[in-house]
Write an enzyme that holds these catalytic residues in place. Structure first.
Site, short mmCIF file in Angstrom:
data_model
loop_
_atom_site.label_atom_id
_atom_site.label_comp_id
_atom_site.label_asym_id
_atom_site.label_seq_id
_atom_site.Cartn_x
_atom_site.Cartn_y
_atom_site.Cartn_z
N ASP A 181 0.96 -1.13 -0.07
CA ASP A 181 0.05 -0.02 0.05
C ASP A 181 0.89 1.28 0.05
O ASP A 181 1.74 1.37 0.71
CB ASP A 181 -0.73 -0.19 1.28
CG ASP A 181 -2.24 0.48 0.96
OD1 ASP A 181 -2.48 1.76 0.44
OD2 ASP A 181 -3.17 -0.21 1.47
N ASP A 282 -3.02 4.51 -2.30
CA ASP A 282 -4.24 5.26 -1.34
C ASP A 282 -4.52 6.46 -1.76
O ASP A 282 -3.78 7.40 -2.23
CB ASP A 282 -3.59 5.26 0.06
CG ASP A 282 -4.79 5.63 1.12
OD1 ASP A 282 -5.67 4.75 1.29
OD2 ASP A 282 -4.64 6.84 1.75
N GLU A 364 -6.68 3.72 -5.58
CA GLU A 364 -7.94 3.71 -4.67
C GLU A 364 -8.31 5.01 -4.88
O GLU A 364 -7.72 6.29 -4.78
CB GLU A 364 -7.32 3.52 -3.28
CG GLU A 364 -8.74 3.25 -2.43
CD GLU A 364 -8.91 4.10 -1.08
OE1 GLU A 364 -10.02 4.29 -0.70
OE2 GLU A 364 -7.95 5.35 -1.04
N HIS A 435 -10.99 -2.89 3.85
CA HIS A 435 -10.82 -2.77 5.26
C HIS A 435 -11.62 -1.36 5.71
O HIS A 435 -11.44 -1.23 6.84
CB HIS A 435 -9.38 -2.76 5.53
CG HIS A 435 -8.86 -1.32 4.66
ND1 HIS A 435 -8.79 -1.45 3.54
CD2 HIS A 435 -8.19 -0.35 5.08
CE1 HIS A 435 -8.39 -0.19 3.05
NE2 HIS A 435 -7.99 0.48 4.05
N ASP A 436 -12.33 -0.82 4.68
CA ASP A 436 -13.08 0.20 4.95
C ASP A 436 -14.51 0.34 5.11
O ASP A 436 -15.24 1.29 5.19
CB ASP A 436 -12.72 1.24 4.16
CG ASP A 436 -11.09 1.95 4.07
OD1 ASP A 436 -10.53 1.84 5.07
OD2 ASP A 436 -10.67 2.31 3.01
O1 TEU Z 1 -9.46 5.30 2.29
C1 TEU Z 1 -10.15 6.38 1.65
C2 TEU Z 1 -11.46 6.83 1.82
O2 TEU Z 1 -11.90 7.63 1.35
C3 TEU Z 1 -12.50 5.99 2.30
O3 TEU Z 1 -12.79 4.74 1.90
C4 TEU Z 1 -12.29 6.09 3.76
O4 TEU Z 1 -12.01 5.20 4.58
C5 TEU Z 1 -13.58 6.78 4.68
O5 TEU Z 1 -14.85 6.08 3.92
C6 TEU Z 1 -13.94 8.17 4.30
O6 TEU Z 1 -15.29 8.49 4.95
C7 TEU Z 1 -8.08 5.21 2.18
C8 TEU Z 1 -7.92 4.13 3.14
O7 TEU Z 1 -8.23 2.81 2.48
C9 TEU Z 1 -8.39 4.16 4.64
O8 TEU Z 1 -7.98 3.13 5.37
C10 TEU Z 1 -7.61 5.49 5.03
O9 TEU Z 1 -8.14 5.72 6.35
C11 TEU Z 1 -7.90 6.53 4.24
O10 TEU Z 1 -7.68 6.18 2.83
C12 TEU Z 1 -6.71 7.37 4.56
O11 TEU Z 1 -5.32 7.11 4.33
#
Ligand code: TEU
Length: 655
Positions: A181, A282, A364, A435-436
């Site tokens: 990542d 990311d 992403e 994971h989100d």
């Molecule tokens: O996530 C980015 C993102 O915009 C979303 O998926 C976020 O988790 C959230 O839903 C916004 O409301 C990426 C990563 O996958 C996440 O784990 C990190 O926290 C984020 O970037 C910051 O680096």
């Protein structure tokens, strides 16, 4: 077709004809739950009129913001580019590991690299082609590694660089690639660059970040953070504000600075040389911020939940930055320490492959729709290879914080629309979990997954769609075990900064405890972050895990699933094997079958005369199976009766 800049005299139809405008409108419709037909109805109306009609709701500047956004991307032509011969990642199955929760080798309750090494056979047996590790670099973990302190060191609790080298070799020896990542929209506030910047904001590192002078009471603009509150933090020691789109310790990097771009490219090159096969990047679409950092539109902010996004989710220099990163970072100029062994037809492994000339770039890209996705990842555009389109995750009018049951008709509509708008130069990533997000299995089953039979059926159904859709599947750890949402009962059980901040924010707003918890429980990212269930007792043995899981239903651990031929794990393994032997299932054309029939999600995949039929009933009700012609022979699932069982999934050959 030459690009015609929009003006206030342009019509809604003109906006919708452009890639950026189309995505912007689609996104607004999706967020508000308004059907697409509204665009057709409003098609001939001029933007000036729309502005007059809607400014009561949208406030001033909304239409101008759209015009500006569309005009910033004159880079429309996508046709006529020549795609490469099939790149490896189009036929691959990716598997995302959340290292903190995958496997714990030393009993400290935190997953680590040696834990992953000891389970590499689990992945190879499943049929994984490429492993992606969520962050493992040194980090204070305010956002679980998405706040990097040192891009060339492994987080202490996860192991050492030597462990990582061994892990890379371990993947390659098994014929798997491995990507990491890359979190470079921001760094941790503890990164040496930021520390230097604070000491000397006018020195070279001050320019690595958005450090703004000003009144300590008034942030430089109205942008808000994704993790609650304003996107600005005041640093009294430096007398400056610093921008952070995420947590207050995740400081945004200023990509306009060529030194920042060079540092990032160097980091990528350094890892590619160690044998890493590419990166998942990311929030990579956020890296370009417009000059002057203008205020965000309040209406867009209210609709999206965050103020300012329209300015940076597809910023002015994004394409340029990505092309530069591809050229200067991802294009190999030194041989890697190792490469994956070739997988042979009969399942055995051959010699190591020659190095890929360019490491894979998986973006992403939150907020990016179909058309922008094509601009970012179309073959021959030299930006990203794949992007994640998040519109699949929630049905129209819903966000992940809503407690609702996912409508499977939308799943069908999403992929139908998506695939129908692609050209032969485009290829998509197919994912349902990460994971989100809470688990798709739970969203679709809506509680019915408490019944193990339903849980198994829905797990198999989702695997079927994901592994036979036209695109590259990204599985997330636990999907192969039919992992579901957790029964968290109290905020103290959660670890995620987003959930914790949101909880505090809603509490301060006076939201009642029940409504508040309902939201947090619906949307918390921690559902998917609990330890992988290796044994019936849980994931991490006797250790107290950093985040405890609550799923105790017998039958859904790896120990129970792997040996069971009727398990969700076996279904994944068999489907992946089938993909590997029949290119119709990976590269083949996809034709929808009776898409108008509700409760029937079905399509054909075909290549060189070979045809497969994929049929699912993504509902809790028994349904009549539409009559089809041809000799249809199930190869996975079945028997194929005239009625379909609830949640049924069958893959058949058409002879
Ligand atoms: O996530 C980015 C993102 O915009 C979303 O998926 C976020 O988790 C959230 O839903 C916004 O409301 C990426 C990563 O996958 C996440 O784990 C990190 O926290 C984020 O970037 C910051 O680096």
């Amino acid at each position: 077709m030459a690009f015609q800049p929009l003006t206030r005299r342009s019509t809604v139809r003109d906006v919708y004809r452009t890639a950026v405008g189309r995505d912007a409108i689609d996104k607004l419709l999706l967020q508000s739950g308004v059907p697409r037909a509204a665009v057709t109805a409003a098609g001939p109306l001029r933007l000036s009129l729309i502005d007059r009609l809607t400014s009561r709701y949208t406030g001033p500047g909304f239409i101008d913001a759209i015009i500006k956004l569309v005009n910033s991307e004159a880079d429309l032509p996508l046709e006529g580019l020549s795609p490469d011969p099939v790149p490896w990642w189009q036929e691959a199955v990716f598997y995302q590991i959340y290292p903190r929760s995958f496997a714990d080798s030393d009993g400290d309750g935190i997953g680590d690299l040696r834990g992953i090494i000891s389970h590499l056979d689990h992945l190879a047996d499943l049929g994984v082609d490429c492993v992606w590790l969520s962050p493992i670099f040194d980090s204070p973990n305010q956002d679980m590694g998405y706040d990097v302190r040192d891009y060339r060191a492994v987080m202490e609790e996860m192991g050492t660089l030597e462990d990582l080298d061994e892990l890379i070799r371990g993947c390659h020896e098994r014929g798997m690639r491995i990507i990491l990542d890359l979190v470079v929209n921001h760094t941790s506030d503890q990164h040496a660059w930021f520390q230097e910047a604070l000491l000397d904001p006018d020195g070279p590192y001050g320019d690595y970040y958005f450090l703004e002078r000003g009144d300590p009471k008034t942030p430089p603009n109205n942008w808000t953070s994704f993790f609650s509150g304003p996107a600005w933090r005041w640093f009294p020691e430096a007398g400056r504000w610093a921008l952070h789109l995420f947590a207050d310790g995740q400081m945004d990097l200023r990509w306009d600075n060529p030194d920042v771009r060079r540092e990032v490219a160097d980091i990528v090159g350094w890892w590619l040389e160690r044998g890493i096969d590419g990166f998942r990047l990311d929030v990579i679409n956020y890296i370009s911020k417009p000059e002057g950092l203008p205020d965000g539109n309040a209406f867009v902010g209210a609709l999206m939940g965050f103020v300012g996004v329209e300015h940076y989710f597809y910023g002015p220099r994004l394409g340029e930055f990505l092309r530069g990163l591809r050229r200067d970072g991802f294009t190999r100029d030194r041989p890697p320490a190792s490469t994956p062994r070739r997988r042979l037809e009969d399942g055995t492994l051959g010699d190591p492959l020659p190095p890929d000339p360019v490491g894979v770039m998986v973006g992403e890209t939150p907020g990016v729709g179909v058309q922008l996705g094509r601009l970012l990842s179309g073959g021959g555009r030299d930006q990203l290879d794949l992007i994640f389109n998040f519109d699949v995750l929630d049905t129209p009018g819903h966000t992940r914080w809503d407690d609702y049951v996912y409508d499977p008709e939308y799943l069908k509509r999403f992929y139908r629309t998506y695939l129908s708008e692609l050209s032969p130069n485009d290829w998509i990533a197919v994912f349902l979990d990460n994971h989100d997000n809470p688990r798709m299995l739970s969203k679709l089953a809506g509680g019915a997954e408490r019944d193990p039979a339903v849980r198994t059926a829905v797990g198999k159904l989702l695997a079927t769609v994901q592994l036979t859709m036209r695109g590259t599947p990204f599985l997330y750890q636990g999907q192969e075990l039919a992992a579901v949402n957790q029964g968290f009962e109290h905020i103290d059980q959660l670890r995620d900064v987003e959930s914790v901040n949101r909880h505090a924010e809603l509490l301060a707003e006076g939201v009642g405890p029940r409504a508040l918890w309902r939201q947090i429980l619906a949307g918390s990212r921690d559902h998917a972050r609990v330890p992988m269930r290796w044994t019936r007792e849980g994931g991490f043995g006797d250790a107290v895990a950093w985040l405890e899981g609550h799923d105790e239903t017998p039958g859904f651990s790896a120990a129970e699933q792997v040996p069971d031929p009727a398990s969700v794990y076996a279904w994944h393994r068999d489907l992946i094997a089938l993909r590997r032997h029949h290119r119709a299932l990976t590269l083949g054309e996809l034709t929808w079958v009776r898409p108008e029939v509700k409760g029937y999600l079905a399509y054909e995949r075909s290549l060189d005369g070979e045809r497969f039929l994929i049929e699912t009933n993504p509902t809790p009700k028994q349904r009549r199976r539409p009559k089809l012609t041809g000799r249809i022979v199930p190869v996975l699932g079945g028997p194929r009766k005239s009625t379909m069982r609830p949640w049924e999934a069958i893959v058949s050959r058409i002879d």
